[in-house]
Write a protein that holds these residues in place. Sequence first.
Motif, PDB file in Angstrom:
ATOM      1  N   LEU A   1     117.201 -11.534  43.976  1.00  0.00           N
ATOM      2  CA  LEU A   1     117.954 -12.541  43.227  1.00  0.00           C
ATOM      3  C   LEU A   1     119.406 -12.496  43.655  1.00  0.00           C
ATOM      4  O   LEU A   1     120.068 -11.457  43.546  1.00  0.00           O
ATOM      5  N   LEU A   2     119.907 -13.629  44.127  1.00  0.00           N
ATOM      6  CA  LEU A   2     121.321 -13.770  44.457  1.00  0.00           C
ATOM      7  C   LEU A   2     121.991 -14.683  43.440  1.00  0.00           C
ATOM      8  O   LEU A   2     121.338 -15.526  42.830  1.00  0.00           O
ATOM      9  N   ILE A   3     123.286 -14.521  43.288  1.00  0.00           N
ATOM     10  CA  ILE A   3     124.081 -15.363  42.390  1.00  0.00           C
ATOM     11  C   ILE A   3     125.027 -16.199  43.234  1.00  0.00           C
ATOM     12  O   ILE A   3     125.642 -15.692  44.175  1.00  0.00           O
ATOM     13  N   ASN A   4     125.147 -17.463  42.913  1.00  0.00           N
ATOM     14  CA  ASN A   4     126.062 -18.341  43.616  1.00  0.00           C
ATOM     15  C   ASN A   4     127.501 -18.046  43.210  1.00  0.00           C
ATOM     16  O   ASN A   4     127.833 -18.083  42.007  1.00  0.00           O
ATOM     17  N   ASP A   5     128.330 -17.737  44.170  1.00  0.00           N
ATOM     18  CA  ASP A   5     129.789 -17.611  44.004  1.00  0.00           C
ATOM     19  C   ASP A   5     130.277 -16.359  43.291  1.00  0.00           C
ATOM     20  O   ASP A   5     131.258 -15.753  43.722  1.00  0.00           O
ATOM     21  N   ARG A   6     129.611 -15.959  42.197  1.00  0.00           N
ATOM     22  CA  ARG A   6     130.210 -15.060  41.224  1.00  0.00           C
ATOM     23  C   ARG A   6     129.825 -13.597  41.429  1.00  0.00           C
ATOM     24  O   ARG A   6     128.773 -13.140  40.974  1.00  0.00           O
ATOM     25  N   VAL A   7     130.718 -12.855  42.072  1.00  0.00           N
ATOM     26  CA  VAL A   7     130.479 -11.430  42.284  1.00  0.00           C
ATOM     27  C   VAL A   7     130.463 -10.683  40.953  1.00  0.00           C
ATOM     28  O   VAL A   7     129.707  -9.718  40.778  1.00  0.00           O
ATOM     29  N   ASP A   8     131.278 -11.111  39.991  1.00  0.00           N
ATOM     30  CA  ASP A   8     131.295 -10.432  38.702  1.00  0.00           C
ATOM     31  C   ASP A   8     129.953 -10.541  37.989  1.00  0.00           C
ATOM     32  O   ASP A   8     129.507  -9.590  37.334  1.00  0.00           O
ATOM     33  N   ILE A   9     129.284 -11.683  38.136  1.00  0.00           N
ATOM     34  CA  ILE A   9     127.977 -11.855  37.503  1.00  0.00           C
ATOM     35  C   ILE A   9     126.929 -11.001  38.209  1.00  0.00           C
ATOM     36  O   ILE A   9     126.030 -10.443  37.572  1.00  0.00           O
ATOM     37  N   VAL A  10     127.035 -10.877  39.526  1.00  0.00           N
ATOM     38  CA  VAL A  10     126.144  -9.973  40.267  1.00  0.00           C
ATOM     39  C   VAL A  10     126.233  -8.565  39.695  1.00  0.00           C
ATOM     40  O   VAL A  10     125.215  -7.913  39.407  1.00  0.00           O
ATOM     41  N   LEU A  11     127.450  -8.085  39.513  1.00  0.00           N
ATOM     42  CA  LEU A  11     127.661  -6.728  39.018  1.00  0.00           C
ATOM     43  C   LEU A  11     127.180  -6.576  37.582  1.00  0.00           C
ATOM     44  O   LEU A  11     126.513  -5.589  37.240  1.00  0.00           O
ATOM     45  N   ALA A  12     127.474  -7.549  36.735  1.00  0.00           N
ATOM     46  CA  ALA A  12     127.114  -7.437  35.327  1.00  0.00           C
ATOM     47  C   ALA A  12     125.607  -7.526  35.113  1.00  0.00           C
ATOM     48  O   ALA A  12     125.059  -6.850  34.235  1.00  0.00           O
ATOM     49  N   ALA A  13     124.939  -8.356  35.908  1.00  0.00           N
ATOM     50  CA  ALA A  13     123.511  -8.599  35.699  1.00  0.00           C
ATOM     51  C   ALA A  13     122.616  -7.711  36.551  1.00  0.00           C
ATOM     52  O   ALA A  13     121.399  -7.716  36.376  1.00  0.00           O
ATOM     53  N   GLY A  14     123.202  -6.962  37.490  1.00  0.00           N
ATOM     54  CA  GLY A  14     122.386  -6.138  38.363  1.00  0.00           C
ATOM     55  C   GLY A  14     121.597  -6.941  39.371  1.00  0.00           C
ATOM     56  O   GLY A  14     120.497  -6.532  39.781  1.00  0.00           O
ATOM     57  N   ALA A  15     122.134  -8.078  39.791  1.00  0.00           N
ATOM     58  CA  ALA A  15     121.464  -8.907  40.800  1.00  0.00           C
ATOM     59  C   ALA A  15     121.580  -8.249  42.168  1.00  0.00           C
ATOM     60  O   ALA A  15     122.284  -7.253  42.354  1.00  0.00           O
ATOM     61  N   ASP A  16     120.878  -8.813  43.137  1.00  0.00           N
ATOM     62  CA  ASP A  16     120.766  -8.186  44.455  1.00  0.00           C
ATOM     63  C   ASP A  16     121.850  -8.613  45.437  1.00  0.00           C
ATOM     64  O   ASP A  16     121.948  -8.035  46.527  1.00  0.00           O
ATOM     65  N   GLY A  17     122.623  -9.629  45.078  1.00  0.00           N
ATOM     66  CA  GLY A  17     123.671 -10.061  45.986  1.00  0.00           C
ATOM     67  C   GLY A  17     124.267 -11.382  45.580  1.00  0.00           C
ATOM     68  O   GLY A  17     124.025 -11.885  44.478  1.00  0.00           O
ATOM     69  N   VAL A  18     125.041 -11.958  46.499  1.00  0.00           N
ATOM     70  CA  VAL A  18     125.799 -13.159  46.204  1.00  0.00           C
ATOM     71  C   VAL A  18     125.729 -14.121  47.383  1.00  0.00           C
ATOM     72  O   VAL A  18     125.615 -13.700  48.537  1.00  0.00           O
ATOM     73  N   HIS A  19     125.761 -15.412  47.075  1.00  0.00           N
ATOM     74  CA  HIS A  19     125.934 -16.414  48.117  1.00  0.00           C
ATOM     75  C   HIS A  19     127.306 -17.047  47.928  1.00  0.00           C
ATOM     76  O   HIS A  19     127.649 -17.523  46.842  1.00  0.00           O
ATOM     77  N   LEU A  20     128.086 -17.061  49.009  1.00  0.00           N
ATOM     78  CA  LEU A  20     129.465 -17.513  48.947  1.00  0.00           C
ATOM     79  C   LEU A  20     129.662 -18.794  49.739  1.00  0.00           C
ATOM     80  O   LEU A  20     129.085 -18.969  50.812  1.00  0.00           O
ATOM     81  N   GLY A  21     130.500 -19.675  49.204  1.00  0.00           N
ATOM     82  CA  GLY A  21     130.945 -20.843  49.933  1.00  0.00           C
ATOM     83  C   GLY A  21     132.213 -20.524  50.698  1.00  0.00           C
ATOM     84  O   GLY A  21     132.801 -19.444  50.562  1.00  0.00           O
TER      85      GLY A  21
END
Length: 221
Positions: A67-87
């Motif tokens: 699971l990746l999160i769009n844009d938001r590194v803080d949400i990745v950290l808070a939710a324990g997601a696997d990474g981020v997709h950045l624009g």
Amino acid sequence: MNHVDLRLYGIIDPERTGGRNPVELVRQAVAGGATLIQYRDKHAEGRRLVELARALKMALEGTRVPLLINDRVDIVLAAGADGVHLGQEDLHPEDARKLLGPHAIIGLTLKTPEHADALAHMPVDYGCIGGIFATVSKNNPSPPIGLDGLRATLARARNASRGPVGAIAGIDASNAEPVITAGADGIAVISAIFMAPDPQAEAARLRRIVDEALASRSVLA
């Protein structure tokens, strides 16, 4: 560089679900063959983003689908997601890598050949070229680049990075095959899966198209 399977990259946006439960739609997409999931939500506030990201992460447990999160590194950290997709206008990948560590997946949108060139100096695991075709899922002021633009940007990306490169925008079962034939390692889709009447069946259909096109490309090579 972390391994990323871009073959069928589902992007779940609560505004593009037809009013259905995003968590259940993601379960169906993965059951149909989605290999990577991104949660994108441009309007929710922080707590709601974390809440849904955690629910999506829980739904993916045991599937080996990140699971990746769009844009938001803080949400990745808070939710324990696997990474981020950045624009291109988001946090710089180097800063994201410092915050997330070496094992997080970091992806980057590539809109131009020059963006592809910059991959050589970026700590990212994959690129995603867009927009390929016209789409209603995102307000994109730039005209679609089409298959010729995809090929040109892909060529530069291959020179710059060993990571996989996917394609996004307006891709569905009617045009997924030529996108893969043009050289993409996978397709990123929103409405094609999550607005479909049967997301699992449509994901399976798209996965089959992608896998067959990749196999044909290998044979031709």
